[in-house]
Design an enzyme around this catalytic site. Structure first.
Site, PDB file in Angstrom:
ATOM      1  N   ASP A 231     -21.832 -14.853  41.289  1.00 51.75           N
ATOM      2  CA  ASP A 231     -22.553 -13.779  41.961  1.00 51.75           C
ATOM      3  C   ASP A 231     -23.424 -13.006  40.963  1.00 51.75           C
ATOM      4  O   ASP A 231     -23.059 -12.844  39.798  1.00 51.75           O
ATOM      5  CB  ASP A 231     -21.549 -12.826  42.620  1.00 51.75           C
ATOM      6  CG  ASP A 231     -22.207 -11.927  43.643  1.00 51.75           C
ATOM      7  OD1 ASP A 231     -23.345 -12.207  44.062  1.00 51.75           O
ATOM      8  OD2 ASP A 231     -21.572 -10.925  44.035  1.00 51.75           O
TER       9      ASP A 231
ATOM     10  N   ASN B 213     -27.024 -13.440  40.566  1.00 50.33           N
ATOM     11  CA  ASN B 213     -28.275 -14.041  40.087  1.00 50.33           C
ATOM     12  C   ASN B 213     -29.495 -13.224  40.503  1.00 50.33           C
ATOM     13  O   ASN B 213     -30.396 -12.959  39.694  1.00 50.33           O
ATOM     14  CB  ASN B 213     -28.418 -15.470  40.636  1.00 50.33           C
ATOM     15  CG  ASN B 213     -27.469 -16.442  39.986  1.00 50.33           C
ATOM     16  OD1 ASN B 213     -27.044 -16.252  38.846  1.00 50.33           O
ATOM     17  ND2 ASN B 213     -27.123 -17.499  40.704  1.00 50.33           N
ATOM     18  N   ARG B 214     -29.540 -12.809  41.764  1.00 50.91           N
ATOM     19  CA  ARG B 214     -30.709 -12.067  42.257  1.00 50.91           C
ATOM     20  C   ARG B 214     -30.799 -10.677  41.632  1.00 50.91           C
ATOM     21  O   ARG B 214     -31.885 -10.219  41.257  1.00 50.91           O
ATOM     22  CB  ARG B 214     -30.654 -11.963  43.778  1.00 50.91           C
ATOM     23  CG  ARG B 214     -30.834 -13.312  44.472  1.00 50.91           C
ATOM     24  CD  ARG B 214     -30.915 -13.157  45.973  1.00 50.91           C
ATOM     25  NE  ARG B 214     -29.681 -12.634  46.533  1.00 50.91           N
ATOM     26  CZ  ARG B 214     -29.548 -12.220  47.796  1.00 50.91           C
ATOM     27  NH1 ARG B 214     -30.589 -12.233  48.608  1.00 50.91           N
ATOM     28  NH2 ARG B 214     -28.381 -11.788  48.240  1.00 50.91           N
ATOM     29  N   ARG B 215     -29.652 -10.011  41.480  1.00 51.49           N
ATOM     30  CA  ARG B 215     -29.664  -8.679  40.860  1.00 51.49           C
ATOM     31  C   ARG B 215     -30.064  -8.771  39.394  1.00 51.49           C
ATOM     32  O   ARG B 215     -30.768  -7.904  38.864  1.00 51.49           O
ATOM     33  CB  ARG B 215     -28.293  -8.024  41.014  1.00 51.49           C
ATOM     34  CG  ARG B 215     -28.037  -7.487  42.414  1.00 51.49           C
ATOM     35  CD  ARG B 215     -26.632  -6.966  42.568  1.00 51.49           C
ATOM     36  NE  ARG B 215     -25.662  -8.058  42.638  1.00 51.49           N
ATOM     37  CZ  ARG B 215     -24.354  -7.908  42.466  1.00 51.49           C
ATOM     38  NH1 ARG B 215     -23.863  -6.710  42.181  1.00 51.49           N
ATOM     39  NH2 ARG B 215     -23.544  -8.938  42.573  1.00 51.49           N
TER      40      ARG B 215
ATOM     41  N   THR C  46     -22.513 -20.777  53.732  1.00 51.01           N
ATOM     42  CA  THR C  46     -23.166 -20.897  55.034  1.00 51.01           C
ATOM     43  C   THR C  46     -23.981 -19.642  55.343  1.00 51.01           C
ATOM     44  O   THR C  46     -25.010 -19.715  56.016  1.00 51.01           O
ATOM     45  CB  THR C  46     -22.104 -21.124  56.129  1.00 51.01           C
ATOM     46  OG1 THR C  46     -21.055 -20.151  55.985  1.00 51.01           O
ATOM     47  CG2 THR C  46     -21.495 -22.513  56.021  1.00 51.01           C
ATOM     48  N   GLU C  47     -23.524 -18.497  54.829  1.00 50.63           N
ATOM     49  CA  GLU C  47     -24.257 -17.247  55.058  1.00 50.63           C
ATOM     50  C   GLU C  47     -25.598 -17.221  54.313  1.00 50.63           C
ATOM     51  O   GLU C  47     -26.525 -16.503  54.703  1.00 50.63           O
ATOM     52  CB  GLU C  47     -23.414 -16.039  54.618  1.00 50.63           C
ATOM     53  CG  GLU C  47     -22.194 -15.756  55.493  1.00 50.63           C
ATOM     54  CD  GLU C  47     -21.030 -16.686  55.208  1.00 50.63           C
ATOM     55  OE1 GLU C  47     -21.069 -17.412  54.184  1.00 50.63           O
ATOM     56  OE2 GLU C  47     -20.076 -16.695  56.010  1.00 50.63           O
ATOM     57  N   ASN C  48     -25.704 -18.001  53.248  1.00 51.39           N
ATOM     58  CA  ASN C  48     -26.939 -18.013  52.467  1.00 51.39           C
ATOM     59  C   ASN C  48     -28.135 -18.559  53.243  1.00 51.39           C
ATOM     60  O   ASN C  48     -29.292 -18.338  52.856  1.00 51.39           O
ATOM     61  CB  ASN C  48     -26.766 -18.827  51.183  1.00 51.39           C
ATOM     62  CG  ASN C  48     -25.864 -18.165  50.168  1.00 51.39           C
ATOM     63  OD1 ASN C  48     -25.250 -18.814  49.336  1.00 51.39           O
ATOM     64  ND2 ASN C  48     -25.747 -16.838  50.240  1.00 51.39           N
TER      65      ASN C  48
ATOM     66  N   ARG D 215     -14.819 -14.110  39.902  1.00 51.68           N
ATOM     67  CA  ARG D 215     -16.039 -13.649  40.562  1.00 51.68           C
ATOM     68  C   ARG D 215     -16.793 -12.726  39.628  1.00 51.68           C
ATOM     69  O   ARG D 215     -16.244 -11.757  39.117  1.00 51.68           O
ATOM     70  CB  ARG D 215     -15.735 -12.906  41.867  1.00 51.68           C
ATOM     71  CG  ARG D 215     -17.040 -12.433  42.527  1.00 51.68           C
ATOM     72  CD  ARG D 215     -16.854 -11.878  43.905  1.00 51.68           C
ATOM     73  NE  ARG D 215     -18.182 -11.636  44.508  1.00 51.68           N
ATOM     74  CZ  ARG D 215     -18.478 -11.789  45.774  1.00 51.68           C
ATOM     75  NH1 ARG D 215     -17.556 -12.199  46.618  1.00 51.68           N
ATOM     76  NH2 ARG D 215     -19.697 -11.554  46.229  1.00 51.68           N
TER      77      ARG D 215
ATOM     78  N   ARG E 169     -14.078  -9.152  45.914  1.00 50.71           N
ATOM     79  CA  ARG E 169     -13.692  -9.865  47.130  1.00 50.71           C
ATOM     80  C   ARG E 169     -13.901 -11.363  46.894  1.00 50.71           C
ATOM     81  O   ARG E 169     -14.701 -11.753  46.037  1.00 50.71           O
ATOM     82  CB  ARG E 169     -14.513  -9.391  48.341  1.00 50.71           C
ATOM     83  CG  ARG E 169     -16.016  -9.410  48.104  1.00 50.71           C
ATOM     84  CD  ARG E 169     -16.749  -8.575  49.150  1.00 50.71           C
ATOM     85  NE  ARG E 169     -18.172  -8.462  48.830  1.00 50.71           N
ATOM     86  CZ  ARG E 169     -19.106  -9.303  49.250  1.00 50.71           C
ATOM     87  NH1 ARG E 169     -18.773 -10.329  50.027  1.00 50.71           N
ATOM     88  NH2 ARG E 169     -20.360  -9.135  48.917  1.00 50.71           N
TER      89      ARG E 169
END
EC number: 2.5.1.89
Length: 309
Positions: free
Chosen positions: A33, A35-37, A79-81, A203, A209
């Site tokens: 988690d 990468n975008r930030r 799947t949410e991506n 994570r 989470r």
């Protein structure tokens, strides 16, 4: 000068952490988690962050090999991506495709006998990504020294729901007895090839989470979880070693607690149950620390002497 000192301190700390680590986990799963930030922090776009994160992925493979870890699962695309904007998805699919081909052809992958496979609803991905998956899997399918699972179009609930429907269908058609449904049977319906139970989930990015990741193999195994603040492109070897140390500390604590429960059980045994106590000690032999095993055995011997008297 300051940067040189910082790197020297980091190397020394790495060596210290490595000395504190024993056998370590067998199967590590990572939620990559941030990468975008990270990209926004650097003044770039999301694809820049994903490319930087891919470099960290390559490094983690080397760290796993150094520690003797046998299986690694990477949460690459959920799947949410699919709900992300098209201008972000296409570069991400490009990167996944190119990395699968790159890993499949890398000398170190073949030298280390790495078996690459995808888990998830791969059929939902673009054809070019599906072809890259087939290429990587076919190139490495004969290996079994190290397993690299890439979770693509993955969702834990969707996965369990699919397995449950498969089992219900087989029972309804008379091809399977309900009494025959067990853990191994569900395992077989989750993946084409077995996945080990997860020992440690990591994570990055600061969120605490597990995001619907490997609920059967991780939560069912009560895997240790390590949350850390660095974004995935910033995740370092020190962070990785800290995660492994956390896993080992949890395992030690768990074994000590189990030893205390075992001692309490032995103390409650009556004369006719001492044989069962011996059997219990035998079953616990691989699950307790040496000190815990000695404590349980000593208590059992005390009970036997008191019964004989």
């Amino acid at each position: 000068m300051i940067e040189w000192v910082r790197r020297g301190v980091a190397r020394s700390y790495e060596r210290l952490l490595r000395r504190e680590i024993g056998d370590g986990p067998t199967h590590v799963a990572i939620i990559q988690d941030g990468n975008r930030r990270y990209a926004r922090q650097q003044g770039g776009d999301a694809p820049d962050g994903h490319r930087a994160g891919a470099e960290t992925t390559s490094a983690v493979l080397e760290w796993c090999e150094e520690l003797g870890i046998e299986e690694l699962t990477l949460y690459a695309f959920s799947t949410e991506n699919f709900d992300r904007p098209e201008e972000e998805l296409e570069p991400l699919f490009d990167l996944v495709e190119s990395k699968l081909y790159e890993f499949a052809d890398a000398d170190r992958v073949h030298d280390s006998e790495v078996c690459i496979r995808a888990i998830g609803a791969v059929d939902l991905l673009p054809d070019r990504v599906q072809e890259a998956v087939r290429y990587a899997e076919s190139r490495t399918e004969g290996y079994d020294r190290f397993r690299l699972n890439v979770a693509l179009a993955y969702g834990g609930r969707k996965e369990l729901l699919g397995a449950a429907r498969d089992v219900c269908r087989a029972v309804g058609e008379g091809n399977l007895s309900a009494d025959a449904v067990d853990v191994d049977l569900v395992d077989a319906r989750l993946y084409d090839r077995p996945v080990r139970d997860v020992d440690l989930i990591i994570r990055t990015g600061g969120d605490e989470r597990t995001s619907n990741f490997l609920p059967w193999h991780a939560n069912g195994n009560e895997a240790a979880v390590y949350f850390c603040a660095p974004y995935w492109p910033e995740f370092s070897k020190v962070d990785f070693l800290r995660a492994v140390r956390t896993y080992e500390s949890r395992e030690d604590s768990w074994r000590q607690a189990k030893a205390k429960r075992a001692v309490a059980m032995v103390r409650a045994l009556g004369e006719t149950e001492l044989a069962e106590g011996r059997a219990l000690v035998g079953r616990l032999r691989e699950q307790l620390t040496s000190a815990g095993m000695r404590e349980v055995t000593a208590e059992l011997e005390t009970q036997e002497r008191e019964t004989a008297d």
